[in-house]
Design an enzyme around this catalytic site. Structure first.
Site, short mmCIF file in Angstrom:
data_model
loop_
_atom_site.label_atom_id
_atom_site.label_comp_id
_atom_site.label_asym_id
_atom_site.label_seq_id
_atom_site.Cartn_x
_atom_site.Cartn_y
_atom_site.Cartn_z
N HIS A 166 0.11 -10.26 -33.23
CA HIS A 166 0.47 -10.62 -34.72
C HIS A 166 -0.64 -10.28 -35.65
CE1 HIS A 166 2.88 -14.28 -32.75
NE2 HIS A 166 3.36 -13.16 -32.60
N GLU A 209 -2.76 -12.22 -37.78
CA GLU A 209 -4.09 -12.71 -37.78
C GLU A 209 -5.00 -12.33 -36.98
OE1 GLU A 209 -0.85 -15.94 -38.94
OE2 GLU A 209 -0.85 -14.14 -37.80
N CYS A 246 -1.94 -18.45 -33.55
CA CYS A 246 -2.77 -17.67 -34.29
C CYS A 246 -3.58 -18.70 -35.01
CB CYS A 246 -1.91 -17.12 -35.46
SG CYS A 246 -1.11 -15.46 -34.58
N ARG A 287 16.75 2.19 -45.40
CA ARG A 287 17.27 2.20 -44.02
C ARG A 287 16.18 1.93 -42.94
NH1 ARG A 287 21.26 7.23 -43.62
NH2 ARG A 287 22.89 6.64 -44.89
N LEU A 319 23.56 8.37 -40.51
CA LEU A 319 23.29 7.07 -40.82
C LEU A 319 21.93 6.70 -40.11
CD1 LEU A 319 26.40 4.73 -40.08
CD2 LEU A 319 25.63 5.63 -41.95
#
Length: 433
Positions: free
Chosen positions: A54, A56, A88, A188, A208
């Site tokens: 994460h 943090e 966190c 996208r 795409l």
């Protein structure tokens, strides 16, 4: 301590940072974190590609001892529960930060308010709701999947000066210029999945993918509403299915299980659980501590809502003129051999399809074409954001009329901004989260 303009400035920087990994953090939100001491950024990070670590702990590690007594700016409330990573909130406490400024409180019931309580119980000052509207916009996919059990849906349309999005029988027609098309590539890259109807897939033969140099690896999952498995085996989508995932959403009536059910309708086939609707009773999508959902080839069967009318010329279960079951079996086998995944869920039930996509960890969906598919999602009330590009090009005779223009945006949408890309104008409209 009251919120200051400096707080807003640092939070704006954290929000900009969080956008770097949009569409790349799996089921986790892309969160930005700054560690600031005496007005200087001493640590910064965004949720890693794949969802962990994460933001943090990465920002704190970069700050090191300078984090003690500093202020942390975080776009989403720090997690407070043990999952695949420690909380966190505990990391912020352990590093000795003096203050935490938060943009958005996490709606995940395992976190909501608990992260803030942990910090305050440890004597850390907490201010929440700083630039909340901007923070919610940057976390729109995560918040929508948490609160509504479906992806955040963006409808992108490029409309000519005479209100057309293409020309019949001519495949892809360039309406916007290179600057606008480059901006769509960025969109996208920030999106988990992109969706088109089978008519567009056949007439345009689109790829795409993201074609901006350096961003190719961020191409979204490609989804085609294809009730009768009509996607050509020679199409670009099929030929590249092993490089970038392709999912065909086919009618339950062409499912191999349908032929073995002794006349039972697909909704009562054994061993297929119904997909839930909006978030509520029995399904809790994963949050910052991601838990990847297994692939599910039968999406949304057993649903009871009234069906949305099939698109004209695209009746479920059979291609125009009828498709023998032996041909369906051959095409199914060939498509799967090419690496295409087939999901059996009525393509004209977006209110069932979207929650099923959410169970796969898809938090954001870009609807790009064509006119019928756009109307399908608009009429179902399942579009959250509209990006409307308007170009000076005139299509003329044989044009395909746009399902909407700037004069008939559905109620509930607010105009949130206008930008120019060369001669093309983009207006953006959003519903509140």
């Amino acid at each position: 301590m009251s919120v200051t303009p400096h707080d807003e400035s640092f939070m704006a920087a954290a929000i900009r940072l969080s956008r770097r990994h949009l569409g790349r953090t799996a089921t986790n939100p892309s969160v930005g974190c700054l560690i600031v001491r005496d007005g200087v950024v001493v640590g910064q990070a965004v949720t890693s590609v794949g969802g962990r670590p994460h933001a943090e702990p990465q920002a704190l590690a970069e700050a090191g001892a300078a984090a003690r007594g500093a202020t942390a700016y975080v776009t989403l409330e720090p997690c407070s529960h043990h999952g695949k990573t420690p909380p966190c909130a505990e990391a912020l406490i352990a590093y000795g930060v003096a203050r935490v400024v938060i943009s958005v409180t996490d709606p995940d019931p395992r976190v909501s308010g608990r992260g803030i309580s942990m910090l305050r119980d440890a004597g850390i000052e907490v201010d929440a709701g700083v630039l909340e509207a901007e923070g919610r916009r940057s976390l729109a996919g995560y918040l929508t999947r948490q609160m509504k059990n479906r992806p955040y849906v963006t409808l992108k349309l490029a409309v000519s000066a005479d209100g057309m999005i293409g020309r019949e029988g001519e495949g892809q027609v360039a309406i916007t210029g290179p600057e606008a098309r480059a901006e769509v590539q960025v969109l996208r890259a920030e999106t988990d999945a992109i969706l088109v109807g089978i008519g567009t897939a056949i007439s345009d033969d689109p790829l795409l993918t993201v074609r901006t140099p350096g961003l190719e690896a961020q191409s979204p999952i490609r989804i085609v509403l294809d009730p009768s498995l009509a996607l050509p085996l020679t199409s670009k989508l099929v030929r590249t299915a092993r490089d970038v995932p392709v999912i065909l959403v086919a009618s339950e009536e062409v499912s191999p299980l349908a032929a073995d059910a002794e006349g039972l309708p697909p909704s009562v086939l054994p061993d297929i659980s119904p997909t839930r609707g909006e978030i509520g009773n029995e399904h809790a999508p994963s949050s910052q501590d991601d838990r990847s959902s297994p692939a599910r080839k039968h999406l949304g069967q057993g649903a009871n809502p009234q069906p949305i009318s099939p698109l004209v010329g695209e009746m479920p279960g059979r291609a125009e003129g009828g498709t023998p079951s032996t041909d369906i079996d051959f095409r199914r086998t060939a498509l799967e051999a090419a690496g295409v995944e087939i999901a059996y869920c009525n393509p004209y039930h977006p209110e069932i399809l979207l929650p099923a996509l959410a169970t796969r960890g898809i938090s954001s969906l870009l609807v790009e074409g064509g006119s019928k598919t756009a109307r399908l999602f608009l009429e179902a009330g399942l579009v959250d954001r509209i990006q409307l590009y308007q170009a000076p090009v005139v299509i003329g005779q044989g044009g395909i009329e746009s399902p909407l223009d700037a004069t008939d945006i559905p109620s509930g949408f607010a105009h949130t901004g206008t930008q120019m890309f060369g001669e093309d104008r983009r207006d953006e409209y959003e519903r509140g989260l």
